[in-house]
Design a protein around this motif. Structure first.
Motif, PDB file in Angstrom:
ATOM      1  N   ARG A 247       3.048   1.296  -3.178  1.00 18.62           N
ATOM      2  CA  ARG A 247       1.946   0.335  -3.053  1.00 18.62           C
ATOM      3  C   ARG A 247       2.301  -0.894  -3.894  1.00 18.62           C
ATOM      4  N   GLY A 248       1.948  -2.064  -3.368  1.00 17.38           N
ATOM      5  CA  GLY A 248       2.305  -3.290  -4.061  1.00 17.38           C
ATOM      6  C   GLY A 248       3.689  -3.797  -3.693  1.00 17.38           C
ATOM      7  N   THR A 249       4.308  -3.157  -2.681  1.00 19.07           N
ATOM      8  CA  THR A 249       5.577  -3.635  -2.129  1.00 19.07           C
ATOM      9  C   THR A 249       5.412  -3.808  -0.625  1.00 19.07           C
ATOM     10  N   THR A 250       6.445  -4.306   0.032  1.00 19.22           N
ATOM     11  CA  THR A 250       6.392  -4.464   1.487  1.00 19.22           C
ATOM     12  C   THR A 250       6.707  -3.158   2.213  1.00 19.22           C
ATOM     13  N   LYS A 251       7.050  -2.098   1.459  1.00 22.37           N
ATOM     14  CA  LYS A 251       7.389  -0.812   2.076  1.00 22.37           C
ATOM     15  C   LYS A 251       6.613   0.335   1.438  1.00 22.37           C
ATOM     16  N   PRO A 252       5.265   0.274   1.453  1.00 21.98           N
ATOM     17  CA  PRO A 252       4.495   1.389   0.892  1.00 21.98           C
ATOM     18  C   PRO A 252       4.796   2.683   1.628  1.00 21.98           C
ATOM     19  N   PHE A 253       4.865   3.769   0.866  1.00 20.90           N
ATOM     20  CA  PHE A 253       5.127   5.123   1.373  1.00 20.90           C
ATOM     21  C   PHE A 253       6.535   5.296   1.934  1.00 20.90           C
TER      22      PHE A 253
END
Length: 385
Positions: A247-253
């Motif tokens: 979370r907080g990035t462009t690739k959550p999970f």
């Protein structure tokens, strides 16, 4: 050469065939930003133009998708239509009799992602309960399961760990459309509401979203792609830990890490397991919000190489256990929250076995497989497609 995509219609695209459910009725609608037809017209606007839309009901993230995860919603007025919006993600998770007094039919149109943790499922079941109690009809506008309708994976949740991220004894990945799941909830768990499902056209159970000509609209702010939706069934477990789930990035999970990990060691170890449908790449990332905000995290990005082969629950469990082993004393389970004093990981996992590490990964997954097979046998009687 790219395979031709199947022409698929969600429930809202087939509304003309179900006019009898809506004509002359006072309607309420539970929806979000995915409540759209093939032309990306909002279900809110379609029902407002055609029928007597009296009220809107907002789940997590708001009816227009303007709120982040966990943000409580207050009652407000939809600025485009002027229709009042009642919150179902605040003080009321189940509509009160007062909220339903001006409607005859409660309609729901939201894209889910085929995962037990997704709160929209329990907004749906609470609304079904309210309809049963207040003698209203519940109409589910069906949508495809974006990760297919065949594969079932994970354990059956122990009802002792029931919460808003897992209310009923179903598996992590359940292999049903929302309409089929509503039918299962209604019968298996004794809700007993007057239920109607507006069905799909052109969808087959082995189809993922990428196999259809439907456009992808993020079901919630941290599910940006279909690959995210697939992996979420396993990597959502990291939400119960002090490890960043991206979370907080462009690739959550898809990106998992923490400041203390060795990304190369972790990627090598995970790739050596030869898990089907995925490859692991060492990464550095800095979340802009959520866990480890503003700190450099080191970990892996999970790349999906074959979305029909990947087993996301297996990926999540094996990655979690490997990170625990490589974390020394830095790894922590998040402390119990307000949900009955349970650890969040226990609510997500639907049991204590993961937190207490009663079994190593292979044995745990072997035990869970027996549970998923049992659920698969049950769920097949609710298949509409």
């Amino acid at each position: 050469m790219e395979q031709e995509k199947a022409c698929v219609k969600n429930g809202i695209d087939c509304i003309d065939k179900y006019d009898y459910l809506f004509e002359g009725k006072r309607l309420g609608l539970i929806t979000g930003p995915t409540g759209l037809n093939r032309q990306l017209e909002s279900t809110i606007d379609i029902l407002k133009d055609r029928y007597n839309l009296k009220a809107l009901y907002s789940p997590e993230h708001g009816v227009r998708g303007n709120l982040q995860a966990g943000v409580h919603v207050d009652t407000y007025v939809d600025e485009k239509t002027g229709v009042p919006v009642f919150s179902l993600y605040g003080d009321h998770r189940k509509p009160s009799p007062e909220m339903l007094k001006d409607i005859d039919v409660l309609v729901m149109d939201i894209q889910d992602i085929g995962s037990r943790y997704y709160t929209y499922l329990y907004t749906m079941s609470y609304c079904m309960e309210a309809c049963a109690e207040n003698k209203k009809t519940f109409v589910l506008m069906d949508r495809i399961n974006p990760i297919g309708g065949i594969e079932v994976e994970g354990n059956v949740l122990d009802p002792e760990y029931s919460s808003f991220v897992g209310m009923y004894p179903i598996t992590n990945r359940y292999g049903l459309t929302a309409g089929e799941l509503a039918m299962l909830f209604n019968k298996e768990f004794g809700i007993g509401c007057d239920l109607a499902v507006v069905g799909l056209e052109g969808w087959k159970r082995d189809m993922y979203q990428k196999d259809t000509d439907l456009l992808w609209v993020s079901p919630s702010p941290n599910i940006p792609t279909m690959d995210t939706a697939v992996l979420y069934n396993g990597t959502c477990l990291f939400e119960g830990t002090n490890i960043s789930e991206g979370r907080g990035t462009t690739k959550p999970f898809e990106m998992i890490g923490a400041p203390w990990l060795d990304p190369y060691k972790l990627a090598d170890k995970m790739n050596s397991k030869s898990l089907p449908g995925v490859l692991f790449r060492p990464v550095y990332f800095e979340p802009t919000f959520s866990k480890h905000k503003g700190q450099q995290c080191k970990g892996v990005q999970i790349h999906v190489t074959d979305y029909k082969a990947v087993k996301p629950v297996e990926v999540g469990i094996k990655l979690l256990y490997e990170i625990m082993d490589q974390s020394s004393d830095n790894f922590e389970w998040l402390p119990p929250s307000t949900e009955k004093g349970r650890y969040f990981i226990d609510l997500l996992a639907g049991c204590e076995d993961v937190r207490l590490r009663r079994y190593e990964a292979d044995e745990l997954l072997y035990r869970w497989k027996a549970e998923s097979l049992r659920f698969k046998n049950c769920k097949e009687q609710y298949h509409l497609y």
